[in-house]
Write a protein that holds these residues in place. Structure first.
Motif, PDB file in Angstrom:
ATOM      1  N   ASP A 161      35.143  18.207  15.232  1.00  0.00           N
ATOM      2  CA  ASP A 161      35.903  17.080  14.682  1.00  0.00           C
ATOM      3  C   ASP A 161      37.405  17.315  14.729  1.00  0.00           C
ATOM      4  OD1 ASP A 161      33.452  16.038  14.116  1.00  0.00           O
ATOM      5  OD2 ASP A 161      33.419  16.801  12.056  1.00  0.00           O
ATOM      6  N   GLU A 162      37.777  18.582  14.824  1.00  0.00           N
ATOM      7  CA  GLU A 162      39.217  18.892  14.843  1.00  0.00           C
ATOM      8  C   GLU A 162      39.840  18.774  16.223  1.00  0.00           C
ATOM      9  OE1 GLU A 162      39.928  22.714  13.059  1.00  0.00           O
ATOM     10  OE2 GLU A 162      38.639  22.237  11.353  1.00  0.00           O
ATOM     11  N   LEU A 163      39.041  18.467  17.214  1.00  0.00           N
ATOM     12  CA  LEU A 163      39.608  18.256  18.553  1.00  0.00           C
ATOM     13  C   LEU A 163      40.655  17.164  18.476  1.00  0.00           C
ATOM     14  CD1 LEU A 163      36.538  18.291  20.987  1.00  0.00           C
ATOM     15  CD2 LEU A 163      38.545  19.744  21.189  1.00  0.00           C
ATOM     16  N   PRO A 164      41.807  17.376  19.103  1.00  0.00           N
ATOM     17  CA  PRO A 164      42.848  16.337  19.034  1.00  0.00           C
ATOM     18  C   PRO A 164      42.308  15.010  19.548  1.00  0.00           C
ATOM     19  CG  PRO A 164      43.669  18.321  20.120  1.00  0.00           C
ATOM     20  CD  PRO A 164      42.217  18.526  19.905  1.00  0.00           C
ATOM     21  N   ARG A 165      42.686  13.929  18.838  1.00  0.00           N
ATOM     22  CA  ARG A 165      42.280  12.594  19.310  1.00  0.00           C
ATOM     23  C   ARG A 165      42.850  12.365  20.688  1.00  0.00           C
ATOM     24  NH1 ARG A 165      41.750   8.495  15.527  1.00  0.00           N
ATOM     25  NH2 ARG A 165      41.432   7.217  17.368  1.00  0.00           N
ATOM     26  N   ILE A 166      42.097  11.771  21.573  1.00  0.00           N
ATOM     27  CA  ILE A 166      42.705  11.495  22.872  1.00  0.00           C
ATOM     28  C   ILE A 166      43.083  10.037  23.033  1.00  0.00           C
ATOM     29  CG2 ILE A 166      41.766  13.452  24.130  1.00  0.00           C
ATOM     30  CD1 ILE A 166      39.630  11.689  25.192  1.00  0.00           C
ATOM     31  N   ALA A 167      42.807   9.231  22.005  1.00  0.00           N
ATOM     32  CA  ALA A 167      43.172   7.824  22.110  1.00  0.00           C
ATOM     33  C   ALA A 167      44.663   7.609  22.403  1.00  0.00           C
ATOM     34  CB  ALA A 167      42.762   7.086  20.850  1.00  0.00           C
ATOM     35  N   PRO A 168      45.574   8.367  21.755  1.00  0.00           N
ATOM     36  CA  PRO A 168      46.987   8.110  22.010  1.00  0.00           C
ATOM     37  C   PRO A 168      47.365   8.293  23.488  1.00  0.00           C
ATOM     38  CG  PRO A 168      46.709   9.539  20.107  1.00  0.00           C
ATOM     39  CD  PRO A 168      45.365   9.388  20.735  1.00  0.00           C
TER      40      PRO A 168
END
Lengths: 214, 289, 214
Positions: free
Chosen positions: A191-198
């Motif tokens: 869950d701590e993986l950086p969001r890639i949406a941005p």
């Protein structure tokens, strides 16, 4: 290499196999050489449309040939010379392996070839698995646009990826990342993986692209 | 032969509409039964560009590239791209221009053939230019044909090779266990960037012409139309100078000019010129006018 | 797993290999069994500590054996019977493949993504890149008469084509074919591509037209 005159097109397909150069044994060899897991006699019998006993006999003959003994109809002068590979019956099936007494040579080769760093292909595959887990190889392959089997195998060997479960629909194995992976990227959980949406507007709608083949 | 769908016609298929080579090459080799010489039946084949279309038309009539019967082939080519255009609704600019360039060259050549033959001596620069255009077209066509041949060759090789499967089986687990220590360099951030790149959709990127370096601010013609309409309705007839007095930039000036043409076309404004070379006066047309 | 009784541990390792049943050829076979891409003679020579010529000779002998011919020292009675697999030299290395005429029975056991077909546009673009490499997209586009951007992208995704360098004049990326391409078309190197000349006399002089627009 192909024998153009081979009467492979004969009607009544059951006869055709024996007319191909190499015959039934050749067909079994062809299959075993490219299969990456043990193949059962039942499956061979089914695919080749031959009785299971006939398949079994051919397998044993092949095994003996690889071990250096030739059939009665083609006597060879001199001592039996084994091939560098052998046919083993394991886990209910048959599979070709490197011959055991060459294992040190094989180990040298494998170690020499394996870089201590992951290839770009491996990293990209790992990224897809990390963000799409649980995910099947077929799906990863569709996303990356190339076959990923050997790369996934490398990642499994490296302990970065593990088979999680079977896809409820297709039954294909699904993969996910391991604790070792988290340790390497310095995270406590997936869950701590950086969001890639941005990085990518509209990522949510990407699901539909995944299953397309290119 | 008629393999491609209507939507596919003339488009770059981007590798996703498989296996058209066989059908296209069949068409190129033998004139099919569907091609009666008098009636040109448009085939919805997936033509891969103008050269592809032209080559197919030529070979359908069993003509040599270097001695094509220009009149017939030109007519077919034009008919075909007209049809494509009708089917497509509109062209992509770069595609259209390639097709049109070839069509224009063909038309030139056809026109030259139709004119009285003259003395056979090259008379003026126009003739020379025409000859050059013809040679260039044929040269490019020959070149394209050669690569098309090679593509067919590659296709057969790929097909043949696909029937051989390489061994790709892992060593025994004991051997696999022998691994050099992994050197790991990626951070979670590296990893996210990588994932974003890999997971990005791979469809066609929209063809956007970057104009940021040309114009500092975007000016909308629609907006300027509205401004003009308001000014004219408020003030009656005005000159162009008056209409653009408040224009802050060249872009606005240009947009107002274009907007004015738009309005004129729509019949919303009328122009009035008192004398030759006198200043134009623009007025808003009311319904009763 | 290693056979402790095999004299692999002998001091002066260079002699040991020939003492193993199967010898150098066997060792090469054992390695080919675990290779997941073509193995170069140089690498085999390095791992096995044998001169490259010796390795090459052994490979050619193996190739002939699989094709059904036996060495002079072990004459076999009867016609040459090929094995169900073959050893091929492609993309600069050697790899084991199932024999082509067994493709129909083998196809059930492998899913290696080779079956995905390329469109005509992709094939033509691939042909131009193969013969004109290193070549920019603009140049390919001039030859084909249409924009090729998306097609080139597809080929890159498939791993058949790769960005090689930048054009020294224009700075545009130039593309070339990959080892995977060679493998897929079964060639040893780009030089083995069929000559383009027979198809078109005088094509060589056409290069200058590529960049012209008209």
């Amino acid at each position: 290499m192909r024998d153009a005159s081979a009467p492979a097109e004969e009607p009544g397909g059951t006869a055709a196999l024996e007319d191909l150069p190499g015959g039934l044994k050749g067909a079994i060899e062809a299959i075993l050489m490219v299969a990456d897991q043990p193949v059962t006699e039942a499956r061979l019998s089914l695919v080749l449309e031959r009785p299971q006993e006939q398949v079994q006999d051919a397998l044993v003959e092949l095994q003996r040939e690889y071990d250096g003994y030739t059939g009665a109809d083609s006597p060879v002068i001199g001592p039996a010379v084994p091939r560098g590979f052998e046919l083993r019956s394991i886990a209910g099936g048959w599979r070709i392996f490197s011959r055991q007494h060459f294992s040190s040579v094989v180990a040298d080769f494998v170690l020499d070839g394996r870089s201590a760093r992951l290839s770009q292909a491996a990293l990209e595959t790992l990224a897809v698995i990390a963000y799409r887990q649980p995910v099947s190889r077929a799906r990863v392959s569709a996303i990356r646009g190339v076959a990923v089997d050997s790369v996934v195998r490398t990642l499994v060997q490296r302990g970065l990826v593990v088979e999680l479960d079977a896809d409820p629909v297709s039954g294909a194995a699904r993969y996910g990342t391991t604790a070792l992976f988290l340790e390497r990227v310095g995270l406590g959980s997936v869950d701590e993986l950086p969001r890639i949406a941005p990085h990518l507007p509209g990522l949510e709608s990407l699901g539909e692209y995944d299953d397309m083949t290119f | 032969m008629a393999h491609g769908s209507v939507q596919d016609v003339g488009k770059e298929s981007g590798g996703q509409s498989g296996g058209d080579l066989a059908s296209a090459s069949d068409g190129a080799r033998a004139p099919g039964p569907t091609t009666a010489p008098s009636v040109f039946a448009v085939q919805l084949t997936n033509f891969s560009g103008p050269f592809d279309l032209l080559l197919t038309l030529i070979s359908r009539r069993e003509l040599d590239v270097t001695e094509i019967a220009l009149a017939e082939v030109t007519d077919e080519f034009i008919a075909h791209i007209r049809h494509l255009q009708a089917v497509e609704g509109q062209w992509k600019l770069d595609e259209a221009s390639e097709f049109l360039v070839v069509a224009a060259t063909l038309l030139d050549l056809k026109a030259a053939k139709l004119l009285p033959a003259g003395t056979g001596v090259v008379e003026d620069e126009g003739d020379i230019a025409l000859l050059e255009a013809r040679d260039l077209l044929f040269a490019r066509l020959l070149q394209y044909r050669a690569f098309k041949e090679m593509a067919r060759e590659l296709f057969h090789r790929l097909e043949e090779e696909a029937e051989r499967h390489p061994r790709d089986a892992p060593p025994e687990p004991e051997v696999l266990a022998l691994l050099p220590e992994l050197r790991w360099r990626s951070t979670a951030q590296d990893f996210a960037a990588l994932a974003a790149r890999v997971l990005a959709p791979r469809g066609e990127e929209p063809a956007v012409v970057e104009t940021g370096h040309l114009v500092s601010a975007q000016v909308s013609i629609g907006e300027q139309s509205a401004v003009l309409a308001e000014l004219l309705q408020l003030n009656g007839a005005m000159t162009f100078g008056q209409l653009t007095r408040d224009g802050s930039s060249a872009a606005v000036l240009v947009a107002r000019f274009l907007a004015l043409l738009d309005l004129f076309r729509d019949g919303s404004v009328s122009f009035d010129q008192a004398a030759p070379l006198a200043e134009l006066r623009v007025s808003w047309r009311t319904d009763d006018a």
